[in-house]
Design a protein around this motif. Sequence first.
Motif, PDB file in Angstrom:
ATOM      1  N   GLU A  18       4.898   6.222   4.543  1.00  0.00           N
ATOM      2  CA  GLU A  18       4.843   6.910   6.007  1.00  0.00           C
ATOM      3  C   GLU A  18       5.855   5.984   6.802  1.00  0.00           C
ATOM      4  O   GLU A  18       6.116   6.519   7.898  1.00  0.00           O
ATOM      5  CB  GLU A  18       3.322   6.738   6.434  1.00  0.00           C
ATOM      6  N   GLN A  19       6.499   5.102   6.268  1.00  0.00           N
ATOM      7  CA  GLN A  19       7.481   4.356   6.992  1.00  0.00           C
ATOM      8  C   GLN A  19       8.731   5.101   7.309  1.00  0.00           C
ATOM      9  O   GLN A  19       9.686   4.946   7.976  1.00  0.00           O
ATOM     10  CB  GLN A  19       7.795   2.852   6.757  1.00  0.00           C
ATOM     11  N   ALA A  48       0.959  -1.331   0.071  1.00  0.00           N
ATOM     12  CA  ALA A  48       0.023  -0.025  -0.034  1.00  0.00           C
ATOM     13  C   ALA A  48       0.964   1.145   0.086  1.00  0.00           C
ATOM     14  O   ALA A  48       1.718   1.645   0.803  1.00  0.00           O
ATOM     15  CB  ALA A  48      -0.738  -0.021   1.203  1.00  0.00           C
ATOM     16  N   VAL A  90       0.568   4.698   0.413  1.00  0.00           N
ATOM     17  CA  VAL A  90       0.933   5.707   1.548  1.00  0.00           C
ATOM     18  C   VAL A  90       1.408   5.050   2.858  1.00  0.00           C
ATOM     19  O   VAL A  90       2.381   5.606   3.476  1.00  0.00           O
ATOM     20  CB  VAL A  90      -0.401   6.425   1.858  1.00  0.00           C
ATOM     21  N   GLN A  91       1.078   3.680   3.191  1.00  0.00           N
ATOM     22  CA  GLN A  91       1.476   3.293   4.369  1.00  0.00           C
ATOM     23  C   GLN A  91       3.085   2.965   4.129  1.00  0.00           C
ATOM     24  O   GLN A  91       3.866   2.998   5.137  1.00  0.00           O
ATOM     25  CB  GLN A  91       0.778   2.038   4.707  1.00  0.00           C
TER      26      GLN A  91
END
Length: 224
Positions: free
Chosen positions: A206-207, A200, A202-203
């Motif tokens: 965001e890491q 995914a 965005v996920q």
Amino acid sequence: RHVLFRSVKIHLGAGEHPITGFVNMDVRPLPGVIRGEAHRLAVEDGTVDLIFSNAMFEHLFFLQQVMAMKEWERVLAPDGVAVCCGIPNFEAVAKAYVEKAPGIMRPTFDLLEVYRYTHGSPEVWQDNASDWLTWSSADRPDQTPPGWLPQLHKAIFDAESLVPFCEAACGLQITVVRYPFPGETLPLNLGFVAGHSKPAAVQALEQVPVIGKYVDLERLEVIS
């Protein structure tokens, strides 16, 4: 293969912007950065949780890009992801030039703006511009000025070409995105996230703790 580290987060093309908690790598010898190449990682198979790069992929030669994708497939953990951002979006660059859109560095998106994205403006980013005073193409026809070649962009992509290229280069599953740089309006950047299973976008982005410096997540568009 000599293994230097295990189970890590790697920042490729870190340059002068290393990230705390990452193994920061660059082809240039810089303080606090391990010297290395994106397509040759001294890491055990399946041990890397996160690979991050920004404005790096286009600096690799074509075959290095293919080798890098295969190498990332080898080193990524089963649930690990590679996050590659800052690839110039040639479709958006060409559109901005044809439409004479407002420029990023100049009043109008002119040919110098185009050159910055397609070639990387290697003359501007010279580590030591005075080298140009002594370098001569007549004396060294098979060489480039110091620092010029690493900064030169070796490839251009649009969203349509990036997807099949990544999928053909390795067995990782790819999600491609496009977006504007924070504070800008034009979607001049492409990126992709890659993993052994479909990540995914965005996920995955965001890491990366500093992702807000490079990607406008609110205006990010998932392509595939």
